[in-house]
Write a protein that holds these residues in place. Structure first.
Motif, PDB file in Angstrom:
ATOM      1  N   MET B   1      16.881  20.575 -22.674  1.00 62.52           N
ATOM      2  CA  MET B   1      17.128  21.923 -23.160  1.00 62.52           C
ATOM      3  C   MET B   1      16.834  22.918 -22.027  1.00 62.52           C
ATOM      4  O   MET B   1      15.973  22.688 -21.193  1.00 62.52           O
ATOM      5  CB  MET B   1      16.240  22.228 -24.363  1.00 62.52           C
ATOM      6  CG  MET B   1      16.505  21.303 -25.531  1.00 62.52           C
ATOM      7  SD  MET B   1      18.169  21.485 -26.173  1.00 62.52           S
ATOM      8  CE  MET B   1      18.213  20.107 -27.310  1.00 62.52           C
ATOM      9  N   THR B   2      17.552  23.984 -22.051  1.00 63.08           N
ATOM     10  CA  THR B   2      17.491  24.876 -20.904  1.00 63.08           C
ATOM     11  C   THR B   2      17.317  26.324 -21.327  1.00 63.08           C
ATOM     12  O   THR B   2      17.294  26.649 -22.490  1.00 63.08           O
ATOM     13  CB  THR B   2      18.798  24.768 -20.109  1.00 63.08           C
ATOM     14  OG1 THR B   2      19.856  25.098 -20.986  1.00 63.08           O
ATOM     15  CG2 THR B   2      18.994  23.366 -19.590  1.00 63.08           C
ATOM     16  N   MET B   3      17.244  27.148 -20.349  1.00 70.00           N
ATOM     17  CA  MET B   3      17.051  28.584 -20.548  1.00 70.00           C
ATOM     18  C   MET B   3      18.086  29.198 -21.496  1.00 70.00           C
ATOM     19  O   MET B   3      19.278  29.005 -21.358  1.00 70.00           O
ATOM     20  CB  MET B   3      17.167  29.246 -19.184  1.00 70.00           C
ATOM     21  CG  MET B   3      17.063  30.744 -19.216  1.00 70.00           C
ATOM     22  SD  MET B   3      17.391  31.395 -17.581  1.00 70.00           S
ATOM     23  CE  MET B   3      19.103  31.017 -17.395  1.00 70.00           C
ATOM     24  N   LYS B   4      17.634  29.957 -22.474  1.00 79.88           N
ATOM     25  CA  LYS B   4      18.538  30.655 -23.390  1.00 79.88           C
ATOM     26  C   LYS B   4      18.650  32.128 -23.005  1.00 79.88           C
ATOM     27  O   LYS B   4      19.574  32.804 -23.403  1.00 79.88           O
ATOM     28  CB  LYS B   4      18.035  30.572 -24.834  1.00 79.88           C
ATOM     29  CG  LYS B   4      17.557  29.206 -25.281  1.00 79.88           C
ATOM     30  CD  LYS B   4      18.693  28.237 -25.354  1.00 79.88           C
ATOM     31  CE  LYS B   4      18.308  26.961 -26.077  1.00 79.88           C
ATOM     32  NZ  LYS B   4      17.029  26.390 -25.709  1.00 79.88           N
ATOM     33  N   GLY B   5      17.642  32.631 -22.321  1.00 79.62           N
ATOM     34  CA  GLY B   5      17.722  33.992 -21.813  1.00 79.62           C
ATOM     35  C   GLY B   5      17.720  35.071 -22.869  1.00 79.62           C
ATOM     36  O   GLY B   5      18.308  36.126 -22.684  1.00 79.62           O
ATOM     37  N   GLU B   6      17.083  34.812 -24.030  1.00 77.22           N
ATOM     38  CA  GLU B   6      17.126  35.828 -25.089  1.00 77.22           C
ATOM     39  C   GLU B   6      16.523  37.147 -24.649  1.00 77.22           C
ATOM     40  O   GLU B   6      15.521  37.191 -23.945  1.00 77.22           O
ATOM     41  CB  GLU B   6      16.353  35.323 -26.307  1.00 77.22           C
ATOM     42  CG  GLU B   6      17.211  34.550 -27.258  1.00 77.22           C
ATOM     43  CD  GLU B   6      16.617  34.550 -28.639  1.00 77.22           C
ATOM     44  OE1 GLU B   6      15.391  34.355 -28.744  1.00 77.22           O
ATOM     45  OE2 GLU B   6      17.354  34.748 -29.605  1.00 77.22           O
TER      46      GLU B   6
END
Lengths: 254, 69
Positions: B1-6
């Motif tokens: 799983m990786t960065m979602k940047g919310e």
């Protein structure tokens, strides 16, 4: 759409009034299975990311989007059984029911990065919607009615996608990560509308089964999607498309 | 799983009514980064009825007139 399956045998032509043109019929079968398989695999790929949704709200919305994509596929598959041909491709339920898949290469394998989910939501889903809109005047009632419900549901998919683009694009790192996925998917998505003057699409248009040609659909997609990407600092420069690697039957880049 | 940047989120209150002659009810909240996200999240999260109307309002924009306790 490809007309290269025209060697399929016709059956019960007297029960079929949509078209008596073999090229249009083959293209129609291809159109339906291509739309259905892409919807199926888009829903499938999205569903694999549900545990990784950024928040409760985002995860619930993503689950609803996956469910609706799979629903759109399920609505289309039965049309293949109406076709007056033998050996039409069967429906997918788990994804492995038949060897030949008619989906974009970028949907064929699970996504490793969240940015791939976002890129597909802002590129693949709108591309499919453009094609559904091109069917809104189709003389084939069952297809037109099924296609008509899609754009209204897609309105929220699009808003969700744009929110996730804004999430990633707000930082240099996020924007570059998304840019790489867009760069990877965009050529294939543009090619998915087919080469200019594709005989299958021309036959469908001549028979009143689609209202736009390849270039019109591609242009509509670019008008729809590119400004939003550019507003978020993303580049949409497209070089020469690799048509030599284009599989016209399965509508994907190999 | 990786960065979602919310992005940063705010609360939005969700209101809806089932029939035109029924009062507007407060049915819940969503956390969202902007009004567009709030609209999507409210529509998908609170779909237990086929609402005739549904609204979201940024909680920070709601003026508190009376508060007891």
């Amino acid at each position: 759409m490809s007309a290269s399956e025209s060697n399929l045998d016709r059956v019960v032509p007297e029960d079929w009034s949509v078209t008596d043109d073999d090229e249009a019929l083959a293209a129609l079968v291809n159109l339906i299975v291509v739309l259905a398989d892409n919807k199926f695999f888009l829903g499938r790929r999205i569903s694999e990311w549900l545990p990784g949704g950024p928040s409760l709200e985002s995860a619930v919305a993503l689950a609803a989007i996956a469910q609706e994509e799979l629903g759109h596929a399920r609505a289309l598959y039965p049309l293949l059984e109406e076709m007056p041909l033998v050996d039409t491709p069967g429906p997918l339920q788990r994804g492995a029911e038949r060897e030949r898949k008619y989906c974009l290469d970028c949907l064929a394998e699970p996504w490793e990065w969240w940015a791939e989910v976002v890129a597909a939501l802002i590129l693949v889903d709108p591309a499919l919607t453009i094609l559904f809109r091109a069917l809104e005047d189709a003389r084939y009632d069952d297809l037109r009615q099924r296609a008509a419900r899609v754009p209204s549901e897609e309105r929220f998919h699009r808003k969700y996608a744009e929110g996730r683009v804004r999430d990633l694009a707000r930082t240099d790192q996020g924007r570059e990560t998304l840019q790489r996925r867009i760069d990877g998917m965009l050529p294939e998505v543009l090619m998915w509308f087919g080469p200019s003057g594709e005989p299958g699409v021309a036959a469908l248009k001549a028979q009143g089964l689609i209202n736009s040609d390849n270039d019109e659909m591609r242009a509509a997609f670019q008008t729809d999607v590119f400004p939003m990407l550019e507003e978020n600092g993303l580049r949409v420069e497209v070089g020469e498309l690799p048509w030599k690697r284009w599989n016209n039957l399965q509508r994907k880049v190999e | 799983m990786t960065m979602k940047g919310e992005r940063d989120q705010e609360y939005y209150d969700v209101f809806a009514r089932r029939k035109a002659d029924e009062p507007l009810e407060h049915i819940g909240t969503v956390g969202a980064s902007d009004p567009s996200d709030a609209e999507v999240f409210a529509f998908k999260l609170y779909d237990q009825w086929k609402w005739t109307e549904q609204f979201v309002a940024r909680r920070a924009d709601i003026i508190e007139v009376v508060r007891t306790a």
